[in-house]
Design a protein around this motif. Sequence first.
Motif, PDB file in Angstrom:
ATOM      1  N   LEU A  11      33.779  -6.087  14.469  1.00 56.71           N
ATOM      2  CA  LEU A  11      34.502  -4.877  14.837  1.00 56.71           C
ATOM      3  C   LEU A  11      33.455  -3.778  14.956  1.00 56.71           C
ATOM      4  N   LYS A  12      33.433  -3.106  16.089  1.00 54.10           N
ATOM      5  CA  LYS A  12      32.411  -2.081  16.298  1.00 54.10           C
ATOM      6  C   LYS A  12      32.584  -0.935  15.300  1.00 54.10           C
ATOM      7  N   PRO A  13      31.486  -0.322  14.883  1.00 53.07           N
ATOM      8  CA  PRO A  13      31.572   0.829  13.974  1.00 53.07           C
ATOM      9  C   PRO A  13      32.463   1.920  14.578  1.00 53.07           C
ATOM     10  N   GLY A  14      33.307   2.467  13.744  1.00 50.27           N
ATOM     11  CA  GLY A  14      34.207   3.536  14.174  1.00 50.27           C
ATOM     12  C   GLY A  14      35.493   3.060  14.836  1.00 50.27           C
ATOM     13  N   TYR A  16      37.717   0.819  13.476  1.00 51.29           N
ATOM     14  CA  TYR A  16      38.686   0.301  12.504  1.00 51.29           C
ATOM     15  C   TYR A  16      40.069   0.934  12.659  1.00 51.29           C
ATOM     16  N   ASP A  17      40.160   2.245  12.645  1.00 50.36           N
ATOM     17  CA  ASP A  17      41.464   2.910  12.687  1.00 50.36           C
ATOM     18  C   ASP A  17      42.228   2.597  13.972  1.00 50.36           C
ATOM     19  N   THR A  18      41.544   2.629  15.109  1.00 49.47           N
ATOM     20  CA  THR A  18      42.192   2.332  16.385  1.00 49.47           C
ATOM     21  C   THR A  18      42.675   0.887  16.415  1.00 49.47           C
ATOM     22  N   TYR A  19      41.822  -0.036  15.997  1.00 48.80           N
ATOM     23  CA  TYR A  19      42.177  -1.451  16.003  1.00 48.80           C
ATOM     24  C   TYR A  19      43.384  -1.706  15.099  1.00 48.80           C
ATOM     25  N   LYS A  20      43.359  -1.118  13.930  1.00 48.59           N
ATOM     26  CA  LYS A  20      44.459  -1.322  12.979  1.00 48.59           C
ATOM     27  C   LYS A  20      45.753  -0.719  13.515  1.00 48.59           C
ATOM     28  N   GLU A  21      45.680   0.465  14.098  1.00 50.92           N
ATOM     29  CA  GLU A  21      46.873   1.118  14.638  1.00 50.92           C
ATOM     30  C   GLU A  21      47.499   0.284  15.760  1.00 50.92           C
ATOM     31  N   TYR A  22      46.688  -0.187  16.691  1.00 54.17           N
ATOM     32  CA  TYR A  22      47.218  -1.016  17.770  1.00 54.17           C
ATOM     33  C   TYR A  22      47.859  -2.296  17.232  1.00 54.17           C
ATOM     34  N   HIS A  23      47.230  -2.917  16.259  1.00 50.41           N
ATOM     35  CA  HIS A  23      47.764  -4.173  15.738  1.00 50.41           C
ATOM     36  C   HIS A  23      48.971  -3.981  14.827  1.00 50.41           C
ATOM     37  N   ALA A  24      49.219  -2.767  14.394  1.00 55.32           N
ATOM     38  CA  ALA A  24      50.457  -2.476  13.668  1.00 55.32           C
ATOM     39  C   ALA A  24      51.628  -2.362  14.639  1.00 55.32           C
ATOM     40  N   ASN A  25      51.315  -2.216  15.931  1.00 54.97           N
ATOM     41  CA  ASN A  25      52.342  -2.046  16.957  1.00 54.97           C
ATOM     42  C   ASN A  25      51.997  -2.852  18.208  1.00 54.97           C
ATOM     43  N   GLY A  49      33.383  -5.106   8.380  1.00 54.61           N
ATOM     44  CA  GLY A  49      32.998  -5.041   9.785  1.00 54.61           C
ATOM     45  C   GLY A  49      33.234  -6.302  10.591  1.00 54.61           C
ATOM     46  N   LEU A  50      33.815  -7.319   9.971  1.00 57.45           N
ATOM     47  CA  LEU A  50      34.128  -8.563  10.669  1.00 57.45           C
ATOM     48  C   LEU A  50      35.637  -8.746  10.772  1.00 57.45           C
ATOM     49  N   LEU A  51      36.064  -9.314  11.887  1.00 59.02           N
ATOM     50  CA  LEU A  51      37.453  -9.717  12.060  1.00 59.02           C
ATOM     51  C   LEU A  51      37.497 -11.237  12.016  1.00 59.02           C
ATOM     52  N   PHE A  52      38.445 -11.763  11.272  1.00 63.65           N
ATOM     53  CA  PHE A  52      38.642 -13.205  11.184  1.00 63.65           C
ATOM     54  C   PHE A  52      40.063 -13.507  11.612  1.00 63.65           C
ATOM     55  N   ALA A  53      40.226 -14.350  12.629  1.00 58.12           N
ATOM     56  CA  ALA A  53      41.541 -14.746  13.114  1.00 58.12           C
ATOM     57  C   ALA A  53      41.840 -16.168  12.668  1.00 58.12           C
ATOM     58  N   SER A  54      43.095 -16.414  12.365  1.00 52.85           N
ATOM     59  CA  SER A  54      43.567 -17.729  11.964  1.00 52.85           C
ATOM     60  C   SER A  54      44.886 -17.983  12.688  1.00 52.85           C
ATOM     61  N   PHE A  55      45.014 -19.178  13.278  1.00 53.74           N
ATOM     62  CA  PHE A  55      46.277 -19.509  13.934  1.00 53.74           C
ATOM     63  C   PHE A  55      46.429 -21.016  14.075  1.00 53.74           C
ATOM     64  N   LYS A  56      47.661 -21.427  14.364  1.00 52.05           N
ATOM     65  CA  LYS A  56      47.961 -22.823  14.663  1.00 52.05           C
ATOM     66  C   LYS A  56      48.278 -22.924  16.148  1.00 52.05           C
ATOM     67  N   MET A  82      41.338  -3.651  23.633  1.00 53.83           N
ATOM     68  CA  MET A  82      40.757  -4.271  22.441  1.00 53.83           C
ATOM     69  C   MET A  82      39.285  -4.640  22.613  1.00 53.83           C
ATOM     70  N   ASP A  83      38.910  -5.163  23.777  1.00 53.74           N
ATOM     71  CA  ASP A  83      37.547  -5.670  23.961  1.00 53.74           C
ATOM     72  C   ASP A  83      36.459  -4.639  23.658  1.00 53.74           C
ATOM     73  N   PRO A  84      36.598  -3.377  24.071  1.00 55.64           N
ATOM     74  CA  PRO A  84      35.540  -2.409  23.756  1.00 55.64           C
ATOM     75  C   PRO A  84      35.415  -2.087  22.256  1.00 55.64           C
ATOM     76  N   LEU A  85      36.411  -2.489  21.472  1.00 57.72           N
ATOM     77  CA  LEU A  85      36.384  -2.244  20.028  1.00 57.72           C
ATOM     78  C   LEU A  85      35.659  -3.362  19.280  1.00 57.72           C
ATOM     79  N   GLN A  86      35.355  -4.453  19.979  1.00 56.13           N
ATOM     80  CA  GLN A  86      34.790  -5.654  19.368  1.00 56.13           C
ATOM     81  C   GLN A  86      33.392  -5.942  19.923  1.00 56.13           C
ATOM     82  N   ALA A  87      32.629  -6.718  19.173  1.00 58.00           N
ATOM     83  CA  ALA A  87      31.316  -7.188  19.626  1.00 58.00           C
ATOM     84  C   ALA A  87      31.116  -8.597  19.095  1.00 58.00           C
TER      85      ALA A  87
END
Length: 111
Positions: A11-14, A16-25, A49-56, A82-87
């Motif tokens: 997750l790119k620095p800075g 976090y808040d945007t990523y979390k807000e979008y994923h809450a909605n 600073g890392l995102l970990f995804a888990s799915f079936k 989302m893509d510009p928020l990640q690296a």
Amino acid sequence: MPRRFGQVIKLKPGAYDTYKEYHANVWPEVLETIHACNIRDYSIYHHDGLLFASFKYIGDDYEADMKKMASDPKTREWWTIMDPLQASRDGHDQASNGPWWKEAEEMFYFP
């Protein structure tokens, strides 16, 4: 039998808040596409600073379902946000067509 996946990305620095807000909605159309592409029990975790995804994955053709997901207009719109928020962990960006979310090896599972 479902296949389980784990994936990791930075997750790119800075971001976090945007990523979390979008994923809450998450947009309903994106959730519908995820479901239509046979993804279940999808979670994203954050740590240091890392995102970990888990799915079936419950389908029969993972590659075809991922192509279906990538062709969905609303999902593509979501990814443009989302893509510009990640690296990627190895420095690639989505535009370079390099590895993006890196698959993680499953080391242990207890049902």
